[in-house]
Design a protein around this motif. Structure first.
Motif, PDB file in Angstrom:
ATOM      1  N   GLU A  13      37.299  27.437  73.565  1.00 48.14           N
ATOM      2  CA  GLU A  13      37.363  28.788  74.132  1.00 48.14           C
ATOM      3  C   GLU A  13      37.975  29.761  73.122  1.00 48.14           C
ATOM      4  O   GLU A  13      37.523  30.895  72.972  1.00 48.14           O
ATOM      5  N   LEU A  14      38.978  29.292  72.403  1.00 50.46           N
ATOM      6  CA  LEU A  14      39.630  30.107  71.387  1.00 50.46           C
ATOM      7  C   LEU A  14      38.654  30.482  70.270  1.00 50.46           C
ATOM      8  O   LEU A  14      38.613  31.636  69.825  1.00 50.46           O
ATOM      9  N   VAL A  15      37.841  29.540  69.857  1.00 50.73           N
ATOM     10  CA  VAL A  15      36.842  29.805  68.819  1.00 50.73           C
ATOM     11  C   VAL A  15      35.845  30.857  69.291  1.00 50.73           C
ATOM     12  O   VAL A  15      35.522  31.797  68.566  1.00 50.73           O
ATOM     13  N   PHE A  16      35.376  30.732  70.518  1.00 46.88           N
ATOM     14  CA  PHE A  16      34.423  31.706  71.057  1.00 46.88           C
ATOM     15  C   PHE A  16      35.029  33.107  71.135  1.00 46.88           C
ATOM     16  O   PHE A  16      34.365  34.096  70.827  1.00 46.88           O
ATOM     17  N   LEU A  17      36.291  33.173  71.526  1.00 46.37           N
ATOM     18  CA  LEU A  17      36.956  34.478  71.584  1.00 46.37           C
ATOM     19  C   LEU A  17      37.120  35.081  70.190  1.00 46.37           C
ATOM     20  O   LEU A  17      36.953  36.285  69.999  1.00 46.37           O
TER      21      LEU A  17
END
Length: 55
Positions: A13-17
């Motif tokens: 999720e952090l990568v996508f953000l």
């Protein structure tokens, strides 16, 4: 869900953000910091339990 799976999901999720932020799409910047904090907290608790002595 075990601890490692939870950390992996948060990292994804952090990568996508971060990708959204770099591509200047609509992002919720506060979520980046919040997820980083969650990952850190989970890792700290996991390491504390892992190395605690069981008497």
């Amino acid at each position: 869900m075990n601890i490692q799976q939870e950390v992996n999901n948060l990292k994804k999720e952090l990568v996508f953000l971060r990708i959204k932020k770099v591509t200047q799409q609509k992002t919720e910047n506060h979520k980046i910091k919040k997820i980083q904090h969650q990952i850190s907290k989970i890792n700290q608790l996991h390491n504390k339990n892992k190395y605690s002595y069981n008497d």
